[in-house]
Design a protein around this motif. Structure first.
Motif: not given
Length: 260
Positions: A92-109
């Motif tokens: 769960n923690q690793e998923f939450c960390d990745y969620l924040e990563e995706v949101i932070s760079r969503r324009e470049a995904l």
């Protein structure tokens, strides 16, 4: 706003995480299972958000974070020991960390390389399930043709064949149906709650459970059983019979391999 690409990146993370648990903890039984379940539960829950509109990315984040506390699998709801609970919390923690990563760079995904899958729940799922029952006489608590107790006599166009004889024609049938360009519905044994149907662009020929597929107009049905049968009904029957003409001697015959 719809955030399908962000959601799909998260779904891919869940799929890869589940696969890594299978490989890394293959000899650890329960630990492998609980890690696998946490990841695939999340992939399932994320699929309920496909095509859903949100006011903002923060609203999406909050809904996804709420999923952390929703579980269906008993081994995840109540981990049997500290090692299993550690895996649940860690995943769960690793998923939450990745969620924040995706949101932070969503324009470049980049565009997520994953097939379309939307888990349909609520009133829409109830309506679809009723159509499966009325049109194809299928409910997810029993077998369907040819394994049901009584054949659906109201469905005149139908036949079945053992999957072993159908397998070489899978790709051709998918092209005939129009996959992956068109969307179809599937319904079957529930792996996770809540009750649901799936809108998809692919056939899962064997998933270890009973599953029926239909086009959005409910003009045809294709049913895969755990027992290795595949059945066709409705407008797909003439097309399937033409495709499987070389296998005609195997139509409507149970031919289980006793060695399997």
């Amino acid at each position: 706003m719809v955030f399908n690409n962000e959601i799909n990146h998260l779904k891919l993370w869940c799929i890869h995480k589940a696969e890594s648990y299978q490989q890394k903890y293959a000899g650890y039984g329960g630990i492998c299972y609980v890690g696998y379940q946490v990841a695939y539960e999340m992939e399932f829950k994320l699929s309920t958000l496909i095509d859903k509109s949100f006011e903002s990315i923060n609203e999406l984040r909050e809904e996804i974070l709420n999923f952390i506390y929703i579980h269906y699998e008993p081994s995840v709801l109540k981990p049997q020991n500290s090692a299993a609970k550690h895996i649940v919390d860690k995943t769960n923690q690793e998923f939450c960390d990745y969620l924040e990563e995706v949101i932070s760079r969503r324009e470049a995904l980049s565009l997520a390389d994953i097939s379309y899958k939307r888990v349909v729940v609520g009133a829409e799922a109830v309506a679809l399930k009723e159509k499966f029952r009325l049109i194809w006489q299928y409910v997810n608590t029993s077998y369907w043709f040819p394994l049901m107790g009584e054949e659906p006599t109201e469905i005149s166009e139908k036949f079945f064949i053992m999957y072993d004889f159908f397998e070489p024609y899978v790709k051709q049938l998918e092209q005939i149906i129009g996959l992956p360009q068109v969307h179809i519905y599937s319904f079957g044994e529930n792996i996770f709650l809540p009750e649901h149907c799936i809108e998809t662009t692919e056939l899962i020929e064997f998933g270890g459970c009973e599953r029926i597929y239909t086009d959005k107009g409910f003009s045809w049905a294709i049913y895969f059983s755990h027992e290795g049968t595949i059945s066709f009904a409705g407008s797909i029957v003439p097309i399937a019979k033409k495709l499987l003409l070389a296998e005609k001697e195997h139509w409507n015959r149970f031919e289980w391999n006793e060695e399997e």
